[in-house]
Scaffold this active site. Sequence first.
Site, short mmCIF file in Angstrom:
data_model
loop_
_atom_site.label_atom_id
_atom_site.label_comp_id
_atom_site.label_asym_id
_atom_site.label_seq_id
_atom_site.Cartn_x
_atom_site.Cartn_y
_atom_site.Cartn_z
N GLU A 181 14.30 7.78 -8.18
CA GLU A 181 14.78 8.78 -9.14
C GLU A 181 14.74 10.20 -8.58
O GLU A 181 14.25 11.13 -9.22
CB GLU A 181 13.98 8.68 -10.45
CG GLU A 181 14.14 7.34 -11.13
CD GLU A 181 13.29 7.19 -12.37
OE1 GLU A 181 13.65 6.37 -13.24
OE2 GLU A 181 12.25 7.86 -12.49
N ASP A 196 2.63 12.23 -9.32
CA ASP A 196 3.90 12.28 -10.03
C ASP A 196 4.05 13.67 -10.62
O ASP A 196 3.26 14.57 -10.33
CB ASP A 196 3.97 11.20 -11.11
CG ASP A 196 5.38 10.62 -11.26
OD1 ASP A 196 6.29 11.39 -11.63
OD2 ASP A 196 5.57 9.42 -11.01
N HIS A 225 9.88 13.27 -8.15
CA HIS A 225 8.62 13.09 -8.88
C HIS A 225 7.49 13.93 -8.27
O HIS A 225 6.33 13.50 -8.24
CB HIS A 225 8.22 11.62 -8.89
CG HIS A 225 9.06 10.77 -9.79
ND1 HIS A 225 8.85 10.66 -11.15
CD2 HIS A 225 10.15 10.00 -9.54
CE1 HIS A 225 9.75 9.85 -11.69
NE2 HIS A 225 10.56 9.45 -10.73
#
Length: 630
Positions: free
Chosen positions: A351, A200, A274
């Site tokens: 995201e 991440d 990410h």
Amino acid sequence: MKKLLLLVLFLPIVIAKAQTSTVHIIPQPVDVKQRPGTFLLTKATVVAYAQPESRTVAEMLATKLSTPTGYTFTAKPSKLTTPGTIQLSLNSLPNAQLGNEGYTVDVSPKVIKIAANKPAGLFYGMQTLLQLFPKEMASTSLAKSSWTAPCVRITDYPRFGWRGVMLDVSRHFFSKEDVMRYIDEIAQLKYNTFHWHLTDDQGWRIEIKSLPRLTQVGAWRVPRIGKIGQLAPPKAGEAPTDGGFYTQEDIKEVVRYAQERNVTIVPEIDVPGHSMAAIAAYPELSCTKDTNTRVNAGSNFSEWYGNGKFKMFIDNTLNPSDEHVYAFLDKVFTEVAALFPNPYIHAGGDECYKGYWENDPGCKALMQKMNMKHSEELQSYFMKRVEQILKAKGKKLIGWDEILEGGIAPEATVMSWRGIKGGIEAAKLGHEVVMTPNQYAYIDYMQSDPTVEPPIYSTLRLKTCYNYEPVPDSVDAKLILGGQANLWTEAVSTLSHAEYMTYPRCWALADVYWSPKESKNWEGFIPRMETQFERADLAGINYARSAYDPIVTTTLKGNKLVASMDTEIPGLDVFYTIDDSVPGRYANKYGTPIEIPEGPITLRVITYRAGKPIGRMLTLKRDDLRKRAK
């Protein structure tokens, strides 16, 4: 004579009820039939296995029984069931009802038999048997107890094939030993999938030998303590000393450990968003190619507008128009695929900010070439390329529900996290789904009132977890593989805290994913949970007691502020004060909603059971109560 006859007829019922109260198993088995009597474990008890494939589980059982009792048990090959034997055996003719993970446990005064079609079923039968013994069986050191198990006949098998827990080790690194302990804990609850979130923005945690900078650079950040999103960015010359990663030998060891416990590890390499840790190591992978990109230490690098809309201040996305990115991913997934012998690799997909893509000449050219009208189609293009890379390595793509946007990859499995909508959409398109909606399964959320819990985005109470139903009415149930709990660790930096966030919510979700839908009963779960509290105490496992805390809600009725009080667990008394005194059992006992007077009022609330405090006290000022009014 009539009275004596009634007593004789009534006595077995009393005995049965007494025995039922001692059979507190999580998850709840499909069928439990109780019988009179108990099996006594002694130092002469023999742990036997009927086939070589049963040996590993038998040896585990012998070790589990030896530690708290002080007896030295060893697993022995034998098909005999002489008195005093605990025998594990595989069915010579498979029982179709049990499937690959089901089992039977038959406890009589003389013999215990655990049978299953596969070793996985024996493993789960062992977990059930251990819970039949007194709570001291969970002790990690020598303990004293009667070491008896009630005579029962249990037939059990899971409702879902995917029963998972995700642990994020990117936001905070957890040692190999911590990860193995966590796997062991969830395996005892019959979870069979460990979703390992390995990469991440805050860290790249898996060694990729062909790309050494991923761990040389991407695994380390500058040290920061405090709430993520509010911490200072790296300063010039500040050494990145906080972090860590797993070598490939570490990974192999953890995989072997998990396999012995019937746990499949699903690794996650989160792309194309990410990816800040990867870009810090290899800036050329992004559109901006910013060589000043660092592994994020918890600073604010985004702005959120609601409804999933947001803006990134730092480019943390891989460039979907650059062929070098796919060559990079091929190297990563080649090594990851070799380490994890399961069908799936999780590729994230969540995201992903597309603002940098929309301004990039290469991305614009690709969109024009492919006749794309929206940037979401770039992500679809990216994920389809990833699917082909994984497929070439014999793996299936699984991703978060954002992979639906712009068009889902043909054979992808969807993990529905933004509620159940994505799961329903994917299932209607014929894709398999793992249900993990945030409002039921995100165990990083607060468990109780925000005034007594470490604050984070939202609240997920235990009863809400327990009442979750993973199969929506509108979809083919066969496409719902199961579900899992997700523990993101932005605010969780130690194993003890991870356990606190996991339990008892993962005890509740174990029932959801394993037990029959028809057997769910919140009031029946409470005594099983409380027995598990005692076992966890002896096992040294942390957990939350938040379910005992009072619940305070407020409403406005004209100009009047009215407070209502409730509890998750039935049968608790709620006491409160508004005069700045500390509430106890002699304070006001809550019965009906109360009006909160004007002025500098503080409401204090606490729960009691049987005359003793059991929940934490809430201290709420009138202004705070006014803000939460509906």
